[in-house]
Structure formats: structure tokens, C-alpha cells
Design a protein around this motif. Structure first.
Motif, PDB file in Angstrom:
ATOM      1  N   MET A 126     -13.059 -20.634 -20.757  1.00 21.33           N
ATOM      2  CA  MET A 126     -12.097 -19.849 -21.515  1.00 21.33           C
ATOM      3  C   MET A 126     -12.749 -18.564 -22.008  1.00 21.33           C
ATOM      4  N   SER A 127     -12.104 -17.463 -21.706  1.00 20.66           N
ATOM      5  CA  SER A 127     -12.661 -16.186 -22.140  1.00 20.66           C
ATOM      6  C   SER A 127     -11.852 -15.630 -23.301  1.00 20.66           C
ATOM      7  N   ASP A 128     -12.464 -14.726 -24.019  1.00 22.29           N
ATOM      8  CA  ASP A 128     -11.796 -14.086 -25.144  1.00 22.29           C
ATOM      9  C   ASP A 128     -10.901 -12.957 -24.648  1.00 22.29           C
ATOM     10  N   HIS A 129      -9.944 -12.604 -25.478  1.00 21.89           N
ATOM     11  CA  HIS A 129      -9.090 -11.450 -25.212  1.00 21.89           C
ATOM     12  C   HIS A 129      -9.362 -10.413 -26.287  1.00 21.89           C
ATOM     13  N   LYS A 130      -9.305  -9.143 -25.897  1.00 24.78           N
ATOM     14  CA  LYS A 130      -9.447  -8.046 -26.860  1.00 24.78           C
ATOM     15  C   LYS A 130      -8.178  -7.218 -26.834  1.00 24.78           C
ATOM     16  N   TYR A 131      -7.616  -6.982 -28.004  1.00 26.81           N
ATOM     17  CA  TYR A 131      -6.394  -6.202 -28.128  1.00 26.81           C
ATOM     18  C   TYR A 131      -6.644  -5.017 -29.057  1.00 26.81           C
ATOM     19  N   HIS A 132      -6.001  -3.897 -28.725  1.00 30.14           N
ATOM     20  CA  HIS A 132      -6.125  -2.693 -29.553  1.00 30.14           C
ATOM     21  C   HIS A 132      -4.726  -2.259 -29.978  1.00 30.14           C
ATOM     22  N   PHE A 133      -4.571  -1.952 -31.266  1.00 31.37           N
ATOM     23  CA  PHE A 133      -3.288  -1.500 -31.785  1.00 31.37           C
ATOM     24  C   PHE A 133      -3.479  -0.229 -32.602  1.00 31.37           C
ATOM     25  N   ASP A 134      -2.513   0.679 -32.495  1.00 30.12           N
ATOM     26  CA  ASP A 134      -2.457   1.843 -33.379  1.00 30.12           C
ATOM     27  C   ASP A 134      -1.416   1.525 -34.439  1.00 30.12           C
ATOM     28  N   VAL A 135      -1.872   1.419 -35.679  1.00 29.11           N
ATOM     29  CA  VAL A 135      -1.004   0.966 -36.761  1.00 29.11           C
ATOM     30  C   VAL A 135      -1.010   1.992 -37.890  1.00 29.11           C
ATOM     31  N   LYS A 136       0.182   2.338 -38.364  1.00 30.74           N
ATOM     32  CA  LYS A 136       0.319   3.310 -39.452  1.00 30.74           C
ATOM     33  C   LYS A 136      -0.035   2.625 -40.774  1.00 30.74           C
TER      34      LYS A 136
END
Length: 74
Positions: free
Chosen positions: A1-11
Motif C-alpha cells: 500500500m502506497s501513500d497518496h499526496k494531495y494538494h489544495f489551494d484554499v482561501k
């Protein structure tokens, strides 16, 4: 099982905003790391395989912060 990386632009306008986002994300099962930059208005999340992008996105949205964009990094 591998990790996931997520990127968000949040105000986010203050440290209270970023703390709220940090708090809800760290309550999610499967979140391994949360990196929030108030200066850059970004939220980076590392999760285990079981936690999906949409779940993380919905969790951030529940804080009332506007998510301007996001993508799957890995």
C-alpha cells in the motif's frame, strides 16, 4: 500500500482558518501528514491508500473555507 499526496489551494485569511482545516484533517482516519501554508494559501495532505481525494476535499469544504483548486500529486 502506497501513500497518496494531495494538494489544495484554499482561501484562508487567518491562523484560526488554517488551524480549523488542520484540526478536521487530523481527525480523518488515514491522514498521515498535513502541511498548511497560510502565506501561500495551500494545504498539502499525505494519506494512506484508503483515503480518497474527494473525502479530503469534502472535509476541507466542511470548515467553510473556499477550495479554489486541488490536484493529486502522487
Amino acid at each position: 500500500m502506497s501513500d497518496h499526496k494531495y494538494h489544495f489551494d484554499v482561501k484562508m485569511s487567518c491562523s484560526g482558518c488554517s488551524n480549523a482545516v488542520n484540526r478536521v484533517l487530523n481527525k480523518l482516519d488515514g491522514v498521515k501528514n498535513v502541511d498548511i501554508s497560510l502565506e501561500k494559501q495551500t494545504v498539502d495532505v499525505v494519506t494512506s491508500n484508503a483515503l480518497g481525494y474527494d473525502t479530503v476535499l469534502q472535509t476541507i469544504s466542511k470548515t467553510g473555507k473556499q477550495v479554489i483548486g486541488g490536484n493529486v500529486v502522487e
